[in-house]
Design a protein around this motif. Structure first.
Motif, mmCIF file in Angstrom:
data_model
loop_
_atom_site.group_PDB
_atom_site.id
_atom_site.type_symbol
_atom_site.label_atom_id
_atom_site.label_comp_id
_atom_site.label_asym_id
_atom_site.label_seq_id
_atom_site.Cartn_x
_atom_site.Cartn_y
_atom_site.Cartn_z
ATOM 1 N N ALA A 118 0.842 -1.202 0.000
ATOM 2 C CA ALA A 118 0.000 0.000 0.000
ATOM 3 C C ALA A 118 0.868 1.240 0.000
ATOM 4 O O ALA A 118 2.056 1.202 0.352
ATOM 5 C CB ALA A 118 -0.925 0.014 1.209
ATOM 6 N N GLU A 129 -4.880 8.501 -6.625
ATOM 7 C CA GLU A 129 -5.552 7.709 -7.647
ATOM 8 C C GLU A 129 -5.017 8.055 -9.033
ATOM 9 O O GLU A 129 -4.749 7.170 -9.859
ATOM 10 C CB GLU A 129 -7.059 7.939 -7.589
ATOM 11 C CG GLU A 129 -7.840 7.169 -8.642
ATOM 12 C CD GLU A 129 -9.331 7.497 -8.628
ATOM 13 O OE1 GLU A 129 -10.039 7.011 -9.530
ATOM 14 O OE2 GLU A 129 -9.768 8.233 -7.731
ATOM 15 N N GLU A 138 -2.046 -0.121 -10.403
ATOM 16 C CA GLU A 138 -3.225 -0.414 -9.577
ATOM 17 C C GLU A 138 -3.273 -1.874 -9.125
ATOM 18 O O GLU A 138 -3.626 -2.168 -7.976
ATOM 19 C CB GLU A 138 -4.514 -0.101 -10.347
ATOM 20 C CG GLU A 138 -4.611 1.308 -10.913
ATOM 21 C CD GLU A 138 -4.291 1.344 -12.392
ATOM 22 O OE1 GLU A 138 -3.234 0.801 -12.771
ATOM 23 O OE2 GLU A 138 -5.086 1.914 -13.161
ATOM 24 N N ASP A 142 -2.591 -2.983 -2.790
ATOM 25 C CA ASP A 142 -3.835 -3.333 -2.114
ATOM 26 C C ASP A 142 -4.639 -2.113 -1.706
ATOM 27 O O ASP A 142 -5.858 -2.201 -1.568
ATOM 28 C CB ASP A 142 -3.534 -4.180 -0.872
ATOM 29 C CG ASP A 142 -2.964 -5.540 -1.239
ATOM 30 O OD1 ASP A 142 -3.598 -6.243 -2.035
ATOM 31 O OD2 ASP A 142 -1.879 -5.884 -0.739
ATOM 32 N N ASP A 143 -3.959 -0.982 -1.498
ATOM 33 C CA ASP A 143 -4.697 0.204 -1.058
ATOM 34 C C ASP A 143 -3.807 1.426 -1.193
ATOM 35 O O ASP A 143 -2.581 1.326 -1.323
ATOM 36 C CB ASP A 143 -5.139 0.049 0.399
ATOM 37 C CG ASP A 143 -6.451 0.777 0.692
ATOM 38 O OD1 ASP A 143 -6.834 1.663 -0.098
ATOM 39 O OD2 ASP A 143 -7.094 0.446 1.697
ATOM 40 N N THR A 144 -4.438 2.602 -1.165
ATOM 41 C CA THR A 144 -3.739 3.873 -1.027
ATOM 42 C C THR A 144 -4.329 4.577 0.182
ATOM 43 O O THR A 144 -5.542 4.838 0.222
ATOM 44 C CB THR A 144 -3.878 4.754 -2.284
ATOM 45 O OG1 THR A 144 -5.266 4.915 -2.596
ATOM 46 C CG2 THR A 144 -3.166 4.135 -3.463
ATOM 47 N N LEU A 145 -3.497 4.839 1.159
ATOM 48 C CA LEU A 145 -3.929 5.457 2.419
ATOM 49 C C LEU A 145 -3.486 6.911 2.432
ATOM 50 O O LEU A 145 -2.306 7.217 2.223
ATOM 51 C CB LEU A 145 -3.327 4.711 3.616
ATOM 52 C CG LEU A 145 -3.552 3.198 3.646
ATOM 53 C CD1 LEU A 145 -2.809 2.571 4.832
ATOM 54 C CD2 LEU A 145 -5.038 2.879 3.714
ATOM 55 N N ARG A 166 -5.857 -0.564 8.850
ATOM 56 C CA ARG A 166 -6.257 -1.128 7.550
ATOM 57 C C ARG A 166 -5.895 -2.602 7.418
ATOM 58 O O ARG A 166 -6.687 -3.413 6.929
ATOM 59 C CB ARG A 166 -5.609 -0.313 6.422
ATOM 60 C CG ARG A 166 -5.678 -0.959 5.031
ATOM 61 C CD ARG A 166 -7.109 -1.160 4.552
ATOM 62 N NE ARG A 166 -7.139 -1.719 3.200
ATOM 63 C CZ ARG A 166 -7.007 -3.016 2.905
ATOM 64 N NH1 ARG A 166 -6.839 -3.906 3.879
ATOM 65 N NH2 ARG A 166 -7.052 -3.425 1.645
#
Length: 226
Positions: A118, A129, A138, A142-145, A166
């Protein structure tokens, strides 16, 4: 403790913050800017970071896009450049920053070994994004915090708290990677395992933590995390 989760700073770590100014300088008709772009890029980044720290200390949060615009305005004025079209072009390019060349393969290698991956960044969700999509990474994140969920910039502990919230991991299961020495030192003091991508060969910051590893690029991260 084995590493289960690999967390990356975004700007300067995965994405080249000088890319916007460098690419604008190569465009036709920007010859005057081409003479100044390295200084403007350096001033822009310095003020961008300085404004995050000052706003965090003063309790006057605004989002990273505003800080990015404010830093650019200072940098352009410092070089006596008053060019609205150039300003808008630089801001547009900042949404499409190039990833460093080793980034996609490095992230793919981490995912192949089952690591969670992430971004943890000062950037807004929308900025992150855009950068992730532009870099085509992408599928390997798993995620962007974003700090926007806590309303304060790094290196406040509440930002690093986002990782455990998370992923449900202990602090010492996290490998935190950043090109910002102050960010790595703070993350180390928080309890993460850390790697500093010291692309500029700078000295280690004298803060409450110190990096576990100092690297010249991100290539060996999968080996470190194994």
């Amino acid at each position: 403790m084995p590493i289960t989760t690999c967390i990356f700073d975004a700007y300067g770590t995965l994405f080249d913050v000088a890319a916007a100014a460098r690419e604008a300088a190569d465009e036709p008709g920007r010859e005057s800017f081409a003479e100044h772009w390295p200084k403007i890029a350096a001033d822009w980044r310095a003020k961008q970071l300085e404004y995050t720290w000052l706003r965090a200390v003063a309790g006057r949060h605004t989002d990273f896009w505003q800080v990015t615009k404010d830093g650019l305005d200072w940098a352009l004025e410092a070089s006596a450049l008053d060019d609205r079209d150039l300003r808008e072009r630089l801001l547009q390019l900042y949404w499409e920053l190039s990833a460093y060349p080793e980034v996609p393969e490095m992230l793919r290698a981490l995912k192949e070994t089952g690591k969670a991956t992430a971004i943890l960044s000062n950037g807004t969700p929308q900025m992150l994004e855009g950068a992730v999509r532009s870099a085509g990474i992408e599928a390997v994140l798993d995620d962007t915090l974003s700090v926007e969920s806590v309303g304060i910039f790094k290196p406040h502990d509440s930002v690093y708290d986002l990782v455990g919230a998370r992923f449900g991991c202990a602090r010492d299961e996290v490998l935190f990677v950043s090109s910002n020495g102050w960010d790595v030192c703070a993350a180390a003091g928080y309890g993460f395992q850390t790697a500093w991508v010291n692309r500029a060969g700078a000295p280690v910051d004298r803060l409450w933590g110190a990096p576990d590893r100092v690297l010249s690029d991100l290539t060996t991260i999968p080996e470190i995390a194994a």
